[in-house]
Design a protein around this motif. Structure first.
Motif, mmCIF file in Angstrom:
data_model
loop_
_atom_site.group_PDB
_atom_site.id
_atom_site.type_symbol
_atom_site.label_atom_id
_atom_site.label_comp_id
_atom_site.label_asym_id
_atom_site.label_seq_id
_atom_site.Cartn_x
_atom_site.Cartn_y
_atom_site.Cartn_z
ATOM 1 N N TRP A 50 12.602 6.364 1.738
ATOM 2 C CA TRP A 50 11.332 6.995 1.148
ATOM 3 C C TRP A 50 10.780 7.332 2.300
ATOM 4 C CZ3 TRP A 50 8.589 3.688 -3.053
ATOM 5 C CH2 TRP A 50 9.220 3.656 -3.950
ATOM 6 N N SER A 51 9.762 8.466 2.139
ATOM 7 C CA SER A 51 8.874 8.795 3.273
ATOM 8 C C SER A 51 7.704 8.277 3.355
ATOM 9 C CB SER A 51 8.599 10.393 2.870
ATOM 10 O OG SER A 51 9.949 11.272 2.665
ATOM 11 N N VAL A 52 7.328 8.353 4.655
ATOM 12 C CA VAL A 52 6.041 7.754 5.182
ATOM 13 C C VAL A 52 4.975 9.071 4.985
ATOM 14 C CG1 VAL A 52 4.279 7.073 7.051
ATOM 15 C CG2 VAL A 52 6.747 6.343 6.781
ATOM 16 N N ILE A 53 3.786 8.684 3.973
ATOM 17 C CA ILE A 53 2.870 9.720 3.826
ATOM 18 C C ILE A 53 1.655 9.217 4.434
ATOM 19 C CG2 ILE A 53 3.897 10.496 1.785
ATOM 20 C CD1 ILE A 53 1.889 8.781 0.110
ATOM 21 N N GLN A 54 1.385 8.017 5.026
ATOM 22 C CA GLN A 54 0.165 7.685 5.619
ATOM 23 C C GLN A 54 0.633 6.416 6.521
ATOM 24 O OE1 GLN A 54 -3.099 6.227 3.393
ATOM 25 N NE2 GLN A 54 -4.275 5.913 5.207
ATOM 26 N N GLU A 55 0.203 6.524 7.922
ATOM 27 C CA GLU A 55 0.579 5.534 8.750
ATOM 28 C C GLU A 55 -0.566 5.387 9.587
ATOM 29 O OE1 GLU A 55 4.172 3.474 11.481
ATOM 30 O OE2 GLU A 55 4.364 5.856 11.006
ATOM 31 N N GLY B 171 -1.910 -0.922 11.018
ATOM 32 C CA GLY B 171 -2.073 -1.936 10.002
ATOM 33 C C GLY B 171 -2.091 -1.557 8.533
ATOM 34 N N TRP B 172 -1.582 -0.484 8.494
ATOM 35 C CA TRP B 172 -1.569 0.009 6.992
ATOM 36 C C TRP B 172 -0.596 1.276 7.136
ATOM 37 C CZ3 TRP B 172 -2.922 -0.965 2.323
ATOM 38 C CH2 TRP B 172 -3.031 0.010 1.381
ATOM 39 N N VAL B 173 0.286 1.284 5.876
ATOM 40 C CA VAL B 173 1.327 2.313 5.936
ATOM 41 C C VAL B 173 1.788 2.465 4.208
ATOM 42 C CG1 VAL B 173 4.018 2.872 6.311
ATOM 43 C CG2 VAL B 173 2.630 1.482 7.803
ATOM 44 N N ARG B 174 1.770 3.878 3.964
ATOM 45 C CA ARG B 174 2.178 4.327 2.513
ATOM 46 C C ARG B 174 3.602 5.088 2.638
ATOM 47 N NH1 ARG B 174 -2.464 7.453 0.275
ATOM 48 N NH2 ARG B 174 -0.790 7.719 -1.493
ATOM 49 N N LEU B 175 4.440 4.666 1.650
ATOM 50 C CA LEU B 175 5.566 5.100 1.353
ATOM 51 C C LEU B 175 5.605 5.958 -0.093
ATOM 52 C CD1 LEU B 175 8.201 2.483 2.601
ATOM 53 C CD2 LEU B 175 6.959 4.186 3.832
ATOM 54 N N ALA B 176 6.005 7.014 0.013
ATOM 55 C CA ALA B 176 6.068 7.845 -1.210
ATOM 56 C C ALA B 176 7.617 7.859 -1.920
ATOM 57 C CB ALA B 176 5.596 9.152 -1.170
ATOM 58 N N LEU C 182 4.833 2.347 -2.392
ATOM 59 C CA LEU C 182 4.771 1.141 -1.926
ATOM 60 C C LEU C 182 3.871 1.405 -0.470
ATOM 61 C CD1 LEU C 182 8.413 -0.518 -1.861
ATOM 62 C CD2 LEU C 182 6.414 -1.246 -2.916
ATOM 63 N N SER C 183 2.981 0.365 -0.501
ATOM 64 C CA SER C 183 2.198 0.199 0.707
ATOM 65 C C SER C 183 2.203 -1.161 1.375
ATOM 66 C CB SER C 183 0.629 0.538 0.285
ATOM 67 O OG SER C 183 0.374 1.733 -0.101
ATOM 68 N N PHE C 184 1.912 -1.045 2.584
ATOM 69 C CA PHE C 184 1.989 -2.416 3.362
ATOM 70 C C PHE C 184 0.656 -2.430 4.325
ATOM 71 C CE2 PHE C 184 5.901 -0.458 2.661
ATOM 72 C CZ PHE C 184 6.605 -1.116 2.039
ATOM 73 N N GLN C 185 0.313 -3.653 4.362
ATOM 74 C CA GLN C 185 -1.213 -3.927 4.990
ATOM 75 C C GLN C 185 -0.848 -5.120 6.131
ATOM 76 O OE1 GLN C 185 -4.592 -4.324 2.561
ATOM 77 N NE2 GLN C 185 -3.857 -6.257 1.708
ATOM 78 N N THR C 186 -1.369 -5.266 7.311
ATOM 79 C CA THR C 186 -1.130 -6.218 8.210
ATOM 80 C C THR C 186 -2.384 -7.514 7.715
ATOM 81 O OG1 THR C 186 -0.434 -4.777 9.860
ATOM 82 C CG2 THR C 186 -1.359 -6.879 10.348
ATOM 83 N N GLU C 187 -1.712 -8.490 7.759
ATOM 84 C CA GLU C 187 -2.726 -9.642 7.223
ATOM 85 C C GLU C 187 -2.106 -10.614 8.311
ATOM 86 O OE1 GLU C 187 -4.751 -12.518 6.360
ATOM 87 O OE2 GLU C 187 -4.951 -10.754 4.933
ATOM 88 N N THR C 188 -3.450 -10.797 9.102
ATOM 89 C CA THR C 188 -3.047 -11.820 10.396
ATOM 90 C C THR C 188 -2.942 -13.382 9.805
ATOM 91 O OG1 THR C 188 -5.487 -11.985 10.612
ATOM 92 C CG2 THR C 188 -4.381 -10.405 11.731
ATOM 93 N N ARG C 189 -3.195 -13.632 8.721
ATOM 94 C CA ARG C 189 -2.960 -15.034 8.235
ATOM 95 C C ARG C 189 -1.870 -14.795 7.204
ATOM 96 N NH1 ARG C 189 -9.204 -16.844 7.143
ATOM 97 N NH2 ARG C 189 -8.218 -17.376 5.126
#
Length: 118
Positions: free
Chosen positions: A26-31, A34-39, A47-54
């Motif tokens: 899939w393509s990255v549409i936002q990077e 600490g935050w990335v969105r794939l389309a 799918l999106s991904f967020q950094t969670e330090t804990r």
């Protein structure tokens, strides 16, 4: 209301997104840090991904006091062996416990389970 995606927490969102980009193509549409969105190429929820330090890695299958998974992905494939080999090459690990013959459970690099199924 429209569901536009699923967000997975990770110790490093950018690294986990790179794994899913290799796995799904899939393509990255936002990077951002600490935050990335794939389309998905055909549209629909991404799918999106967020950094969670804990972030705490889930255990699958979990026992009573283990960190529980909160979500898993189901990914339809044409060939389980071929898709499994691709998943491992992308960085996944096949889970020790496999509950069904026509489904294969894998763990992404941060421990989120996902299922490949026919």
């Amino acid at each position: 209301m429209t569901v536009t995606g699923v967000v997975l927490d990770a110790p490093d969102a950018n690294e986990l997104a790179a794994f899913y980009q290799r796995l799904l193509g899939w393509s990255v549409i936002q990077e951002d840090p600490g935050w990335v969105r794939l389309a998905a190429p055909a549209g629909g929820a991404g799918l999106s991904f967020q950094t969670e330090t804990r972030y705490v890695r889930p255990v699958w299958p979990a026992q009573a006091d283990d960190p529980q998974m909160s979500v898993h992905l189901d990914i339809q494939v044409d060939d389980l062996d071929e898709a499994g080999a691709h998943a491992e090459k992308a960085g996944a690990t096949k889970a020790d416990f496999q509950p069904q013959e026509d489904v294969r459970v894998y763990l992404d690099p941060d421990g989120h389970p996902f299922c490949l199924y026919l």
